[in-house]
Scaffold this active site. Structure first.
Site, PDB file in Angstrom:
ATOM      1  N   ALA A   1       0.864  -1.186   0.000  1.00 14.72           N
ATOM      2  CA  ALA A   1       0.000   0.000   0.000  1.00 14.72           C
ATOM      3  C   ALA A   1       0.899   1.234   0.000  1.00 14.72           C
ATOM      4  CB  ALA A   1      -0.889   0.004   1.249  1.00 14.72           C
ATOM      5  N   LYS A   2       0.335   2.380  -0.173  1.00 15.36           N
ATOM      6  CA  LYS A   2       1.086   3.634  -0.039  1.00 15.36           C
ATOM      7  C   LYS A   2       0.081   4.753   0.143  1.00 15.36           C
ATOM      8  CE  LYS A   2       5.471   4.812  -0.185  1.00 15.36           C
ATOM      9  NZ  LYS A   2       6.578   3.995   0.306  1.00 15.36           N
ATOM     10  N   GLY A   3       0.514   5.811   0.832  1.00 16.70           N
ATOM     11  CA  GLY A   3      -0.358   6.964   1.012  1.00 16.70           C
ATOM     12  C   GLY A   3       0.345   8.221   0.563  1.00 16.70           C
TER      13      GLY A   3
END
Ligand code: NAD
Length: 459
Positions: A115-117
């Site tokens: 994931a990444k934000g």
């Protein structure tokens, strides 16, 4: 950007399709269908969430700040990846980085997905109070999709343990009575962070190099010689040679690489050049890394950048233009600053025989192809800089057990985990025609595909 993650995934699948040992039970049409299925699963994220965080500024203005959370894949475990605060961060970049996290965890056998934000701000333009509110709002807007068993964010560019502490506190308020220590990693030690987390990336980067140039080379010299492989021949040529080293970047990652290389008892290292955002420092006899680290600690992280500052630091070195470091005649070049540092305009002038990627994507796709054609040994980001996420995994486990490891225990487990990956990918790299980056991708895609197949998800 380095050659788009998606396109390397596609190439890995093509390579696996031809490999008869990969899922041999799948033949003909069934095999093609399964491969099409894996391709579509890995080339698109499971979810892209976007929100506009409403923020009243201290000057009375009210702004809406775009924020993302991309969950690429969770077949191996809860989604995991950093949150980047940067003014140029965008949806495509976050998707690409989330994909890279899925692959990084797969190759190192970390039981997390990817994931990444991202939050589109320059954090330097905000007061601390405003940043605190941005962190709280990020958690509030995405509170349903994050959590210790769902999606576990960590720091990335523009965020640090301070932001993770704030975010964890907000998560705890929103979910009273639930476990919360595993909701974020990269926290401060007093808030449940792990010893050894700060140094983990730099130590892991250096270890990926030392393991190849010392442990692997010494244990496998005859085997390497029998492979008729140009990468293997290049490695053998470095056996027992004194190594001249240059390191780009002297921050969290670069300074730890430098100190590991400086005090390494296994290799005859001489760090002849280091650089930061301002300068390159050069000394053909070797730089005193201990003195330089002491100096940067009292100088907002910056190296001495003129004669007066060198004198103050009691360092003998020649000051050179910042980017000259990249093209110096050295044996080993560590890249620990920014992305896209070796590119079409300087790739012809790179003299290092071994390049190690501490930063993410410091070599562009075209330069990567070019350097591999010249049989430079490149230890890629996906392999070398995973120390941070591996120790994040240890932090998450310690949070679940509320039982904490000593720093030595963390470091030993980190090296043990990375070594297991090296034992798989290094022998392949030195005996086939793929680059080490391609070998790592193939290994990661193979792991993901087999898990997907065994869970009946390739339809
Ligand atoms: P940092 O901010 O602590 O240090 C960056 C260093 O690079 C500083 O010394 C800075 O002066 C220098 N720098 C900036 N521009 C430069 C330039 N043009 N030329 C030479 N030096 C320059 O960052 P960090 O945590 O050390 O991270 C370095 C890289 O590694 C980043 O790309 C980051 O995304 C990547 N990375 C970091 C981690 C981690 O755990 N810190 C994990 C994985 C990847």
């Amino acid at each position: 950007m380095t050659k788009n993650t998606g396109s390397i995934v596609h190439e890995s699948l093509d390579a696996l399709f031809e490999d008869s040992t990969f899922l041999p039970e799948l033949q003909n049409e069934e095999r093609e269908k399964a491969l099409r299925s894996i391709r579509s699963i890995l080339s698109t994220p499971n979810h892209v969430y976007k929100s506009f965080l409403r923020l009243p500024l201290n000057n009375g203005e009210i702004v809406r700040i775009p924020a993302f959370r991309v969950q690429h894949n969770n077949i191996l475990g809860a989604y995991k990846g950093g949150i980047r605060f940067h003014e140029t961060v965008n949806e495509d970049e976050v998707i690409n980085l989330a994909t890279l996290m899925t692959l990084k965890n797969a190759v190192h056998d970390v039981p997390f997905g990817g994931a990444k934000g991202g939050v589109i701000i320059n954090p330097r333009n905000f007061e601390n109070e405003e940043l605190n509110l941005i962190c709280k709002k990020y958690v509030r807007y995405f509170s349903d999709i994050i959590g210790p068993d769902k999606d576990i964010p960590a720091p990335d560019m523009g965020t640090s343990e301070r932001e993770m502490d704030w975010m964890m506190a907000e998560y705890k308020s929103i979910h009273p009575g639930e476990s919360y220590l595993g909701s974020f990693t990269g926290k401060s030690i007093v808030n449940g962070g792990s010893l050894g987390r700060k140094t983990a990336t730099g130590k892991g980067v250096y270890y990926s190099f030392r393991y190849m140039l010392y442990d692997f080379l010494n244990q496998n010299k005859d085997w390497l010689g029998s492979q008729n492989n140009q990468y293997a021949n290049k490695l053998i040529a470095l056996k027992n040679k004194p190594l001249n080293i240059a390191i780009q970047g002297f921050g969290n990652v670069g300074s730890i690489i430098a100190s590991e290389a400086f005090r390494c008892q296994y290799l005859e290292n001489k760090i002849i050049a280091i650089s930061d955002r301002n300068v390159t420092l050069f000394h053909s006899g070797g730089l005193d890394i201990t003195k330089l680290i002491n100096y940067t600690q009292g100088n907002y992280g910056d190296l001495p950048k003129n004669e007066k500052e060198l004198e103050k630091a009691n360092i003998s070195a020649k000051i050179m233009p910042r980017d000259d470091l990249l093209t110096l005649d050295v044996d080993v070049l560590f890249l620990a600053a920014l992305e896209d540092q070796i590119h079409i305009n300087n790739m012809n002038n790179i003299k290092a025989k071994v390049i190690v990627e501490g930063a993410n994507s410091p070599i562009t796709g075209k330069a990567d192809l070019f350097l591999n054609k010249k049989k430079k040994i490149i230890i890629p980001d996906i392999l070398a800089n995973a120390g941070g996420v591996i120790v994040s995994y240890f932090e998450w486990m310690q949070g679940r057990d509320t039982k904490f490891y000593t720093e030595d225990e963390v470091n030993n487990q980190l090296f043990e985990k990375m070594k297991k990956t090296f034992e798989i990918v290094y022998p392949k790299y030195f005996s086939d025609h793929f680059s080490l980056r391609e070998n790592c991708y193939i290994q990661a895609v193979m792991k993901l595909s087999i898990v997907l197949y065994k869970q009946g998800k390739l339809y």
